[in-house]
Design a protein around this motif. Structure first.
Motif, PDB file in Angstrom:
ATOM      1  N   GLU A  90     -25.683 -70.848  39.895  1.00 45.04           N
ATOM      2  CA  GLU A  90     -26.760 -70.734  40.586  1.00 45.04           C
ATOM      3  C   GLU A  90     -26.536 -69.860  41.777  1.00 45.04           C
ATOM      4  O   GLU A  90     -27.313 -68.904  42.227  1.00 45.04           O
ATOM      5  CB  GLU A  90     -27.670 -71.677  40.576  1.00 45.04           C
ATOM      6  N   PHE A  91     -25.429 -70.375  42.531  1.00 45.32           N
ATOM      7  CA  PHE A  91     -25.200 -69.881  43.898  1.00 45.32           C
ATOM      8  C   PHE A  91     -24.561 -68.370  43.679  1.00 45.32           C
ATOM      9  O   PHE A  91     -25.150 -67.585  44.560  1.00 45.32           O
ATOM     10  CB  PHE A  91     -24.297 -70.780  44.366  1.00 45.32           C
ATOM     11  N   ILE A  92     -23.743 -68.466  42.894  1.00 41.95           N
ATOM     12  CA  ILE A  92     -23.008 -67.050  42.464  1.00 41.95           C
ATOM     13  C   ILE A  92     -24.151 -65.909  42.028  1.00 41.95           C
ATOM     14  O   ILE A  92     -24.345 -65.145  42.446  1.00 41.95           O
ATOM     15  CB  ILE A  92     -21.815 -67.159  41.636  1.00 41.95           C
ATOM     16  N   HIS A  93     -25.132 -66.488  41.037  1.00 43.37           N
ATOM     17  CA  HIS A  93     -25.989 -65.611  40.843  1.00 43.37           C
ATOM     18  C   HIS A  93     -27.001 -65.013  41.740  1.00 43.37           C
ATOM     19  O   HIS A  93     -27.227 -63.812  41.825  1.00 43.37           O
ATOM     20  CB  HIS A  93     -27.111 -66.173  39.642  1.00 43.37           C
ATOM     21  N   GLY A  94     -27.340 -65.991  42.631  1.00 43.76           N
ATOM     22  CA  GLY A  94     -27.858 -65.622  43.999  1.00 43.76           C
ATOM     23  C   GLY A  94     -27.458 -64.532  44.778  1.00 43.76           C
ATOM     24  O   GLY A  94     -27.916 -63.698  45.233  1.00 43.76           O
ATOM     25  N   VAL A  95     -26.065 -64.597  45.016  1.00 43.07           N
ATOM     26  CA  VAL A  95     -25.090 -63.745  45.674  1.00 43.07           C
ATOM     27  C   VAL A  95     -25.097 -62.536  45.253  1.00 43.07           C
ATOM     28  O   VAL A  95     -25.337 -61.466  45.860  1.00 43.07           O
ATOM     29  CB  VAL A  95     -23.890 -64.442  46.032  1.00 43.07           C
ATOM     30  N   ASP A 147     -26.002 -61.466  41.655  1.00 42.38           N
ATOM     31  CA  ASP A 147     -26.808 -60.959  40.345  1.00 42.38           C
ATOM     32  C   ASP A 147     -28.290 -60.800  40.623  1.00 42.38           C
ATOM     33  O   ASP A 147     -29.002 -60.114  40.056  1.00 42.38           O
ATOM     34  CB  ASP A 147     -26.749 -61.833  39.182  1.00 42.38           C
ATOM     35  N   ASP A 148     -28.773 -61.462  41.571  1.00 38.33           N
ATOM     36  CA  ASP A 148     -30.416 -61.768  41.756  1.00 38.33           C
ATOM     37  C   ASP A 148     -30.716 -60.188  42.454  1.00 38.33           C
ATOM     38  O   ASP A 148     -30.298 -59.797  43.529  1.00 38.33           O
ATOM     39  CB  ASP A 148     -30.693 -62.765  42.892  1.00 38.33           C
ATOM     40  N   PRO A 149     -31.662 -59.462  41.596  1.00 39.50           N
ATOM     41  CA  PRO A 149     -32.099 -58.375  41.992  1.00 39.50           C
ATOM     42  C   PRO A 149     -32.731 -58.277  43.512  1.00 39.50           C
ATOM     43  O   PRO A 149     -32.853 -57.235  44.160  1.00 39.50           O
ATOM     44  CB  PRO A 149     -33.121 -57.770  40.980  1.00 39.50           C
ATOM     45  N   GLU A 150     -33.435 -59.379  43.900  1.00 39.08           N
ATOM     46  CA  GLU A 150     -34.057 -59.281  45.064  1.00 39.08           C
ATOM     47  C   GLU A 150     -33.053 -59.600  46.233  1.00 39.08           C
ATOM     48  O   GLU A 150     -33.388 -59.336  47.429  1.00 39.08           O
ATOM     49  CB  GLU A 150     -35.146 -60.478  45.066  1.00 39.08           C
ATOM     50  N   LYS A 151     -31.866 -59.917  45.686  1.00 36.29           N
ATOM     51  CA  LYS A 151     -30.728 -59.924  46.991  1.00 36.29           C
ATOM     52  C   LYS A 151     -31.174 -60.961  48.257  1.00 36.29           C
ATOM     53  O   LYS A 151     -31.308 -60.483  49.450  1.00 36.29           O
ATOM     54  CB  LYS A 151     -30.219 -58.588  47.561  1.00 36.29           C
ATOM     55  N   PRO A 152     -31.634 -62.178  48.073  1.00 36.94           N
ATOM     56  CA  PRO A 152     -31.902 -63.132  48.965  1.00 36.94           C
ATOM     57  C   PRO A 152     -31.026 -63.231  50.135  1.00 36.94           C
ATOM     58  O   PRO A 152     -29.860 -63.114  49.902  1.00 36.94           O
ATOM     59  CB  PRO A 152     -32.067 -64.285  48.314  1.00 36.94           C
ATOM     60  N   SER A 153     -31.286 -63.171  51.461  1.00 31.78           N
ATOM     61  CA  SER A 153     -30.500 -63.374  52.476  1.00 31.78           C
ATOM     62  C   SER A 153     -29.823 -64.896  52.657  1.00 31.78           C
ATOM     63  O   SER A 153     -28.892 -65.028  53.294  1.00 31.78           O
ATOM     64  CB  SER A 153     -31.026 -62.885  53.828  1.00 31.78           C
ATOM     65  N   THR A 154     -30.679 -65.627  52.269  1.00 34.09           N
ATOM     66  CA  THR A 154     -30.240 -67.151  52.340  1.00 34.09           C
ATOM     67  C   THR A 154     -30.507 -67.690  50.841  1.00 34.09           C
ATOM     68  O   THR A 154     -31.318 -67.243  50.103  1.00 34.09           O
ATOM     69  CB  THR A 154     -31.169 -67.763  53.185  1.00 34.09           C
ATOM     70  N   ILE A 155     -29.551 -68.692  50.621  1.00 35.45           N
ATOM     71  CA  ILE A 155     -29.833 -69.409  49.153  1.00 35.45           C
ATOM     72  C   ILE A 155     -29.639 -71.045  49.545  1.00 35.45           C
ATOM     73  O   ILE A 155     -28.857 -71.282  50.616  1.00 35.45           O
ATOM     74  CB  ILE A 155     -28.426 -69.170  48.186  1.00 35.45           C
ATOM     75  N   ILE A 156     -30.407 -71.754  49.098  1.00 40.36           N
ATOM     76  CA  ILE A 156     -30.618 -73.082  49.126  1.00 40.36           C
ATOM     77  C   ILE A 156     -29.691 -73.993  48.171  1.00 40.36           C
ATOM     78  O   ILE A 156     -30.155 -73.699  47.035  1.00 40.36           O
ATOM     79  CB  ILE A 156     -31.873 -73.909  49.442  1.00 40.36           C
ATOM     80  N   VAL A 157     -28.396 -74.626  48.417  1.00 45.48           N
ATOM     81  CA  VAL A 157     -27.674 -75.302  47.555  1.00 45.48           C
ATOM     82  C   VAL A 157     -28.206 -76.865  47.718  1.00 45.48           C
ATOM     83  O   VAL A 157     -27.683 -77.319  48.972  1.00 45.48           O
ATOM     84  CB  VAL A 157     -26.406 -74.973  47.596  1.00 45.48           C
ATOM     85  N   ILE A 191     -27.948 -71.525  53.113  1.00 42.95           N
ATOM     86  CA  ILE A 191     -26.727 -70.861  53.465  1.00 42.95           C
ATOM     87  C   ILE A 191     -27.016 -69.273  53.677  1.00 42.95           C
ATOM     88  O   ILE A 191     -27.811 -68.634  52.674  1.00 42.95           O
ATOM     89  CB  ILE A 191     -25.712 -70.936  52.188  1.00 42.95           C
ATOM     90  N   VAL A 192     -26.508 -68.657  54.699  1.00 40.94           N
ATOM     91  CA  VAL A 192     -26.823 -67.381  54.782  1.00 40.94           C
ATOM     92  C   VAL A 192     -25.471 -66.604  54.125  1.00 40.94           C
ATOM     93  O   VAL A 192     -24.392 -67.015  54.140  1.00 40.94           O
ATOM     94  CB  VAL A 192     -26.653 -67.018  56.242  1.00 40.94           C
ATOM     95  N   LEU A 206     -13.328 -64.990  42.841  1.00 44.08           N
ATOM     96  CA  LEU A 206     -12.757 -65.498  43.934  1.00 44.08           C
ATOM     97  C   LEU A 206     -13.940 -66.498  44.759  1.00 44.08           C
ATOM     98  O   LEU A 206     -13.646 -67.494  45.103  1.00 44.08           O
ATOM     99  CB  LEU A 206     -12.655 -64.358  44.925  1.00 44.08           C
ATOM    100  N   LEU A 207     -15.111 -65.859  44.711  1.00 44.23           N
ATOM    101  CA  LEU A 207     -16.207 -66.692  45.094  1.00 44.23           C
ATOM    102  C   LEU A 207     -16.345 -68.043  44.328  1.00 44.23           C
ATOM    103  O   LEU A 207     -16.746 -69.127  45.086  1.00 44.23           O
ATOM    104  CB  LEU A 207     -17.664 -65.987  44.892  1.00 44.23           C
ATOM    105  N   SER A 208     -16.169 -67.857  43.025  1.00 46.19           N
ATOM    106  CA  SER A 208     -16.314 -69.366  42.246  1.00 46.19           C
ATOM    107  C   SER A 208     -14.993 -70.309  42.663  1.00 46.19           C
ATOM    108  O   SER A 208     -15.197 -71.503  42.688  1.00 46.19           O
ATOM    109  CB  SER A 208     -16.019 -68.990  40.692  1.00 46.19           C
ATOM    110  N   GLU A 209     -13.966 -69.747  42.994  1.00 49.59           N
ATOM    111  CA  GLU A 209     -12.865 -70.541  43.306  1.00 49.59           C
ATOM    112  C   GLU A 209     -12.854 -70.998  44.532  1.00 49.59           C
ATOM    113  O   GLU A 209     -12.641 -72.324  44.809  1.00 49.59           O
ATOM    114  CB  GLU A 209     -11.520 -69.696  43.247  1.00 49.59           C
TER     115      GLU A 209
END
Length: 412
Positions: A279-284, A286-296, A302-303, A314-317
């Motif tokens: 979900e985090f990587i999707h938000g960074v 794949d999300d078409p709205e490209k949110p500036s922050t994501i809550i984990v 997180i910004v 790389l992000l996943s690792e």
């Protein structure tokens, strides 16, 4: 006939009720201070708290505390010789006082018995030590949480990304990669070492300066010159106990033994944290709205603007490295604190069983020339000291008798 029985029964019920109400009233009655002046004076001398105003219902508890102090004084009087006539006897009497002190300290710091200091919470040793250890664990958890939230607003995962990029080039087995892996939590380790030093200083200061010193001074208070020299030995003991515990932390911080149960907890926590990865990587990325922050969950808000230039792998690792660090440090805290508690518990027992004798009351220490005049002074002052103890006992006996007399009067 039936009506007479009913009337008699009613009168008895009223009489019982009246006696009960009178008893309640008696128990709530304020005891005039002039009646308990000796009790007040004796309790003040012994550090026993008395409610103001003092009611009849307070007297049993006051009498109980006075009786505990009286028993303690009588045991001291019975333990000591009626008189001493030589320096050797003075040394022997001093060691008897030390033995009494150690017995009191074992009750306070090992067995959790506080009858000698019922109203002095600072002398409720085992309770205070347990509270200190709980505070240590809470503060350690706060350090852990603060460290892993330090970059939520800027450069989140940057250290882990650099580590992953480097190991892709040189391999994780290289010495440089191992050093970089250690560097990921080096600031946290430094903070924890500082925290260890602060806590151990506070812990041993309480055990030795607040409790041990206080008890020793209570038993030796009638010998001023001995008190001064014993106090200097107490400071030496404090330094040595702190150093022993520092040594333990340095030896055990990086070699914490994680048992099978803790290993399972680690994998469970890591799995829970990694469940947020997709979900985090999707938000960074794949999300078409490209949110500036994501809550984990479990991490926070997180910004993520600076993460969109990196690949999914790389992000996943990097995310996995961070979550493993969080899970491991959580288990490390629990295991290290448990080890610290066990070490300190055994160290307190060893302090009273061994170290006090070795560092303070070894006969080689007591035979040093500057101690000779101290025992001569003790020899001279012993009759006065014993008389003072007898006076204290008489005051406590009188206070106890007054309490019991007033209690009987209010019970009638």
């Amino acid at each position: 006939m039936g009506r007479k029985r009913k009337n008699k029964s009613s009168r008895r019920s009223k009489e019982r009720k009246t006696r009960s109400e009178m008893g309640e009233a008696n128990q709530d009655a304020v005891v005039p201070r002039r009646k308990i002046r000796p009790v007040i004076n004796s309790c003040k001398e012994e550090g026993i708290e008395i409610p103001v105003p003092t009611r009849a219902r307070d007297l049993p508890e006051i009498a109980k505390k006075i009786d505990a102090k009286l028993s303690y004084c009588l045991s001291e009087l019975n333990f000591l010789p009626a008189s001493i006539s030589s320096v050797d006897e003075a040394v022997a009497t001093f060691m008897q006082l030390v033995a009494l002190s150690k017995e009191s300290l074992i009750k306070i710091l090992v067995r959790g018995e506080f009858d000698e200091y019922p109203d002095d919470k600072s002398m409720h040793g085992t309770a205070n030590l347990a509270e200190m250890l709980n505070q240590f664990k809470d503060e350690r958890s706060w350090l852990h949480s603060s460290f892993f939230r330090r970059d939520l607003k800027s450069n989140f995962l940057q250290s882990e990304i650099n580590y992953c990029m480097f190991t892709q080039q040189v391999g994780k087995a290289s010495g440089l990669a191992a050093k970089l892996a250690a560097d990921l939590t080096a600031d946290l380790a430094a903070g924890e070492h500082h925290h260890d030093s602060w806590f151990l200083g506070m812990f041993w200061y309480y055990v030795i300066m607040q409790v041990t010193r206080s008890v020793l001074m209570t038993y030796l208070s009638r010998y001023v010159h001995l008190c001064i020299h014993v106090e200097s030995l107490v400071y030496n003991l404090l330094d040595k106990m702190i150093q022993r515990s520092y040594q333990w932390t340095h030896e055990n911080y990086y070699t914490v033994n994680v048992n099978e149960e803790k290993t399972e907890e680690f994998f469970s926590e890591d799995t829970r944290l990694m469940s947020e990865c997709n979900e985090f990587i999707h938000g960074v990325l794949d999300d078409p709205e490209k949110p500036s922050t994501i809550i984990v969950d479990g991490i926070g808000e997180i910004v993520v603007e600076g993460l969109r230039s990196y690949s999914r792998d790389l992000l996943s690792e990097a995310f996995s490295v961070r979550m493993q660090s969080i899970a491991f440090r959580k288990i490390h805290i629990e295991t290290f604190v448990e080890g610290m508690a066990s070490h300190l518990q055994s160290s307190v027992a060893n302090l009273l069983d061994t170290y006090m004798d070795l560092e303070m009351f070894d006969m080689q220490i007591l035979k040093r020339p500057h101690f000779a005049h101290l025992f001569e002074d003790m020899l001279e002052n012993y009759p006065l000291a014993r008389k003072g103890l007898e006076k204290r006992i008489n005051m406590l006996k009188k206070a106890k008798e007054i309490c019991e007399g007033i209690m009987d009067a209010y019970d009638e």
